[in-house]
Write an enzyme that holds these catalytic residues in place. Structure first.
Site, mmCIF file in Angstrom:
data_model
loop_
_atom_site.group_PDB
_atom_site.id
_atom_site.type_symbol
_atom_site.label_atom_id
_atom_site.label_comp_id
_atom_site.label_asym_id
_atom_site.label_seq_id
_atom_site.Cartn_x
_atom_site.Cartn_y
_atom_site.Cartn_z
ATOM 1 N NE ARG A 128 -4.179 -1.719 1.868
ATOM 2 C CZ ARG A 128 -5.152 -1.986 2.725
ATOM 3 N NH1 ARG A 128 -5.109 -1.516 3.951
ATOM 4 N NH2 ARG A 128 -6.186 -2.711 2.354
ATOM 5 C CE LYS A 186 -20.722 -13.657 7.425
ATOM 6 N NZ LYS A 186 -20.820 -12.595 8.431
ATOM 7 N N GLY A 217 -9.895 -7.840 -0.241
ATOM 8 C CA GLY A 217 -8.709 -8.057 0.578
ATOM 9 C C GLY A 217 -8.257 -9.504 0.594
ATOM 10 N N GLY A 276 -13.679 -3.250 0.728
ATOM 11 C CA GLY A 276 -15.038 -2.716 0.769
ATOM 12 C C GLY A 276 -15.272 -1.630 -0.274
HETATM 13 P P1 ADP Z 1 -12.731 -10.829 -0.126
HETATM 14 O O1 ADP Z 1 -11.988 -10.209 1.029
HETATM 15 O O2 ADP Z 1 -11.794 -11.271 -1.226
HETATM 16 O O3 ADP Z 1 -13.849 -9.962 -0.604
HETATM 17 P P2 ADP Z 1 -14.415 -12.347 1.672
HETATM 18 O O4 ADP Z 1 -13.966 -11.498 2.804
HETATM 19 O O5 ADP Z 1 -15.821 -12.233 1.214
HETATM 20 O O6 ADP Z 1 -13.412 -12.178 0.423
HETATM 21 O O7 ADP Z 1 -14.251 -13.891 2.040
HETATM 22 C C1 ADP Z 1 -13.026 -14.468 2.390
HETATM 23 C C2 ADP Z 1 -13.230 -15.597 3.350
HETATM 24 O O8 ADP Z 1 -14.126 -16.562 2.818
HETATM 25 C C3 ADP Z 1 -11.960 -16.331 3.647
HETATM 26 O O9 ADP Z 1 -11.621 -16.155 5.009
HETATM 27 C C4 ADP Z 1 -12.276 -17.784 3.335
HETATM 28 O O10 ADP Z 1 -11.752 -18.697 4.280
HETATM 29 C C5 ADP Z 1 -13.790 -17.805 3.372
HETATM 30 N N1 ADP Z 1 -14.343 -18.934 2.600
HETATM 31 C C6 ADP Z 1 -14.143 -19.216 1.320
HETATM 32 N N2 ADP Z 1 -14.755 -20.364 0.978
HETATM 33 C C7 ADP Z 1 -15.365 -20.835 2.086
HETATM 34 C C8 ADP Z 1 -16.148 -21.994 2.400
HETATM 35 N N3 ADP Z 1 -16.442 -22.906 1.462
HETATM 36 N N4 ADP Z 1 -16.596 -22.141 3.678
HETATM 37 C C9 ADP Z 1 -16.296 -21.224 4.612
HETATM 38 N N5 ADP Z 1 -15.567 -20.111 4.376
HETATM 39 C C10 ADP Z 1 -15.097 -19.917 3.145
HETATM 40 MG MG MG Z 2 -12.494 -10.084 3.127
#
Ligand code: ADP
Ligand code: MG
Length: 396
Positions: A37, A198, A351, A374
């Site tokens: 960053r 989620k 992230g 976000g």
């Molecule tokens: P990003 O930061 O890339 O937007 P998120 O914060 O939405 O992604 O999600 C990341 C998290 O999702 C990780 O900690 C990962 O372990 C979890 N994850 C991915 N696949 C699964 C799964 N099948 N069951 C539970 N958690 C999961």
């Molecule tokens: Mg995340």
């Protein structure tokens, strides 16, 4: 795309410039663990210094919650910036007020300073107008280069723009251009890949790409919720029961859209989520009661790879499995390799996804890696980001 004024459109010679940066870097025992960053802000820093500005950098670090916290002082960041720039970067012990005004008055053209952690001040996150005015007081120009914080209406991202002309830094400008292109002028076929934990975090992004993309490939914990909506029994898997109806609605909407919504046809399942733990690959209708679906399976990643090979643009947010616990980074790895090897223009954000691809040494093959988590999601949702909407428009 609204054209926003940037540092390229203003003369900064001899001006006192307040630049909001996103130096919210991970620390490890008081040292900067990952300086990407900091490096991302260098082009704007160098441009302003070469242009003769008196430059003051300001960032938050962590969540001190409006009070002084010795673990979250900006000193390690000043040290790292000193190393990178090859010149001493002094850190002020204050954020705003007389200390700041006096320090700025003593500066010479082409000099720079770093402020203490903005979030030591209560007024920062509250976007308190009085704090914003005190922060802006010694300056002639506000440059916002902190895309990662642009979705927050804080004093240093939005409030100061009431008192100063406000323009984008080069990183901010690039983020806006790249992320808008995905929405407004994508190359086609456009494939969106959405994963992560989620559905509820990303419902508006899912909807946005359902109406925009040619293919939407789903993975991660989010895919579990969609599979539950299709009627599968998920065993002990993570999914959001209260989002199943929403997922059903999205599946229905996809039937009337140009976009093909693609769900996993096989999954890596385990009873115990631990590094190297025993796992099996099963179709979604064969998940045992004690088993957790923690990654997309090999057939799914092969199918997703074909979609990617046939695409002209790939937009990806969220890992496709529990990548922190190998081997459940496999699905993310295989799909990322397809993105890296394919000819599609690729844009990733989030992230955790960015961290996953860094860990797999694959992010260097991505055409644009967004620095927002976000903020990137909200941008793709089509929301107005306060840190962007306060910036001056071109021709105004
Ligand atoms: P990003 O930061 O890339 O937007 P998120 O914060 O939405 O992604 O999600 C990341 C998290 O999702 C990780 O900690 C990962 O372990 C979890 N994850 C991915 N696949 C699964 C799964 N099948 N069951 C539970 N958690 C999961
Ligand atoms: Mg995340």
């Amino acid at each position: 795309m609204v054209e926003i004024k940037s540092v390229q459109d203003v003369d900064v010679n001899g001006k006192n410039v307040l630049m909001r940066v996103d130096f919210n870097v991970p620390l490890n025992e008081g040292l900067v663990r990952d300086d990407s960053r900091i490096r991302a802000a260098l082009p704007t820093i160098e441009m302003l210094l070469n242009g003769g500005a008196r430059l003051v950098l300001a960032s938050h670090l962590g969540r001190p919650g409006g009070k002084y916290s010795p673990d979250l002082m900006m000193n390690p960041i000043a040290d790292r910036l000193t190393e990178i720039l090859g010149r001493t970067v002094h850190k002020l012990d204050t954020v705003a007020g007389t200390g700041l005004s006096e320090a700025v008055r003593r500066m010479k053209d082409g000099e720079l300073l770093l402020l203490e952690n903005l979030r030591f001040e209560k007024g920062e996150e509250e976007n308190d107008p009085d704090f914003a005015r005190r922060l802006a007081e010694p300056f002639d120009l506000f440059v916002n280069d902190a895309f990662g914080t642009a979705h927050r209406a804080h004093a240093s991202t939005a409030g100061v723009a009431s008192y100063l002309p406000a323009v984008a830094g080069l990183l901010m400008k690039k983020e806006i251009e790249e992320l808008s292109t995905c929405l407004e002028n994508p190359r086609r076929p456009l494939t969106a890949i959405l994963g992560g934990a989620k559905v509820s975090d990303k419902i508006n992004v899912i909807r946005r790409f359902l109406s925009l993309a040619d293919n939407l490939l789903v993975g991660g914990g989010m895919a579990n919720t969609f599979l539950a909506a299709e009627g599968y029994n998920l065993g002990a898997s993570f999914y959001e029961k209260n989002q199943v109806e929403e997922a059903k609605a999205l599946i229905r909407e996809s039937k009337n859209s140009r976009c093909r919504l693609v769900l996993p046809i096989d999954l890596a399942v385990t009873r115990e989520l631990a590094p190297g733990s025993y796992s099996e690959v099963v179709p979604p209708d064969q998940i045992g009661p004690e088993w957790k679906a923690v990654d997309i399976g090999p057939e799914t990643s092969a199918i997703y790879s074909v979609y990617i090979e046939e695409s002209a643009m790939v937009v990806w947010n969220g890992p496709l499995g529990v990548f922190e616990v190998p081997p459940f980074d496999n699905g993310t790895d295989v799909v990322a390799q397809a993105v890296a090897q394919g000819s599609a223009y690729s844009v990733i954000g989030g992230g955790d996804l960015v961290a996953a691809l860094e860990a797999l040494s694959l992010s260097k093959y991505i055409d644009f890696v967004s620095t927002g988590g976000g903020a990137t999601l909200e941008f793709w949702e089509g929301k107005e980001l306060p840190g962007i909407s306060v910036l001056q428009k071109k021709n105004s």
